[in-house]
Every structure is written in C-alpha cells, then in structure tokens.
Design an enzyme around this catalytic site. Sequence first.
Site, PDB file in Angstrom:
ATOM      1  CB  ALA A  64     -10.125   7.173  -7.103  1.00  0.00           C
ATOM      2  CB  THR A  65     -12.589   6.248  -1.844  1.00  0.00           C
ATOM      3  OG1 THR A  65     -11.598   5.447  -1.183  1.00  0.00           O
ATOM      4  CG2 THR A  65     -13.331   5.385  -2.850  1.00  0.00           C
ATOM      5  CB  ALA A 177       9.339   1.643   0.807  1.00  0.00           C
ATOM      6  CD  GLU A 244       0.459  -0.766   6.081  1.00  0.00           C
ATOM      7  OE1 GLU A 244       0.592  -0.258   4.951  1.00  0.00           O
ATOM      8  OE2 GLU A 244       0.982  -0.281   7.104  1.00  0.00           O
TER       9      GLU A 244
END
Length: 289
Positions: A64-65, A177, A244
């Site tokens: 959570a940054t 996705a 990624e």
Amino acid sequence: MDGKANYQVEELQLSDWFQPRKRPDVITKTDWLAPVLWEGTFDRRVLEKHYRRRNITVGLAVFATGRFAEENLRPFLHSANKHFMTGYRVIFYVMADASFPLPHIQPSPLRTFKVFKVDTGSGWPDGPLEPMKSLSEHIISHIQHEVDFLFSMAANQVFQSEFGVETLGPTVAQLHAWWYFRNTKNFPYERRPASAACVPFGQGDFYYGSLMVGGTPRNILDFIENYLNGVIHDIKNGLHSTYEKHLNKYFYLNKPSKLLSPEYSWDLAFSPPPQVRYVKVGHISHRKL
C-alpha cells in the site's frame, strides 16, 4: 514453525484435483504442463482434504504505497479478511507508506495482521523497488519460518469471492487479463537487448500481470532478488524497465508451476467476456500505485 518453506506440494497429483476438459473454451494447460486455473477446472474438496491434513499457514503481503494507497487498503483488507484462504491460518503482512494511518481491521479467526512501514522516498526510479526490497528482508528474517506459501499483491484490488487453496503452488503467476485475449506477437515485453528484462522478439509464452505473484517464500525471495539485480543492472546501463517487465522476464526463464486465469484479476471498469465466468479478484486499473 521453522522449516515451513520446505513444504512439498508435489505430494498431491495434478490428476487428483484438476479437470481441464470441463473448460474447452480456454487455455487450461501450458506447454510445460502447468495448470491454468479457471472456474470449473478444479475440485476444491480434494484440495481442502489435502491441505487441512498438513496444517498450513499462508502469508499475504500487500503493498500500500503511492497516491491512492490509503483509500485502496481498507477495501482490500476487508475483502481479503473475508475471502482469502477461508478456514486456514493466514498472516497479512501490510507493507505501507509511513505517511498515512492504517485502517482498523478486526481479524477473523485464524487471521493475524503485521504492519511494516516502507520508506518510498529513496529516489529510485522504479516504484515497487523499495517495497520489494523490504519484503525480501522480512522473508529472510522471519516470513520464511512463519508460512508455507506467500502471495504478494498490490492494494488496488478487491476479493470478490473465495480465493482458496487451488491457487497454492511453488511458483504462481497471474495471467494479465487484457493481454490474455491478445495476439502473442504483440505482448509488451521489454525488447531492448541491453536490459536485464529483455525477452527477445519471437520468444515468450504468456504476458503476466504485476498485481499478484505467489509461491513458497524461498521462490518469492528468488524472484525478488532477480528483480532487484535486474533493476540495478539497468540503472548502471542508463535504462529503466518496469517491474511488470522484469517479472515477465523472470517467468520466461523460470516457468511458473501454476497460472491463475483472468478470473483472478479482472479490471472492474470492464464487463467480463464469456470466458470469465466468475470474477474472484477485481482491480482498479485507473488508479496506479
């Protein structure tokens, strides 16, 4: 719980719980025979029987940054507390900015929350680098002795339904996705040969999303160390590639033992296609961490 990371999942045969023929409309196995999980392809009852006998503990590290971290973290934790590995011991490792107060969550039975503040002001050009570096330090110091399996996830996600033991494995990758439904020739791999994240043209299997990665603590640690070394290599060569793309390079060289279908990471801004029958985790793509 010393020695948790030595847990061997190979005791359960794939044929005992995986039923790929029930989903002829999608890819259910890779070329290296790893299962791709879709609704209807797995028998959770067989898996439950197997894992309950082994008294496992599962870790979930959430990052959570960034700009939207504070408002994303509460729905993530509430939904994970409800849907993630229900009925099993879970340790939530909250890796959060030091700049905001953490939400109060009343843990369900068998749940434990541990909070670690992350300094994101180091000036490194890659956002996830400092949180990942911090996670690797915690894995080495204690996490590898506390849990059998570990998932690392970004906070801009909400669990919609049961995220269970079908997802466990030595190395677990999430299919992106959007790119799952696209031509493999157009996957946005890093193509610059000088980059540590480079996947050469004409090569590559799938394009994996960066919002989730799972496996044994030692395998997660191996991925993180490869990622950190890749970033340092690129910086020394005046390059910058995304987290990624480094992740995709890692899984190109180190094939995941299990792949999660787009049902486990669907963009909530879009209606799912017929292949996505049951969204298990939704994410908010327009809020970048």
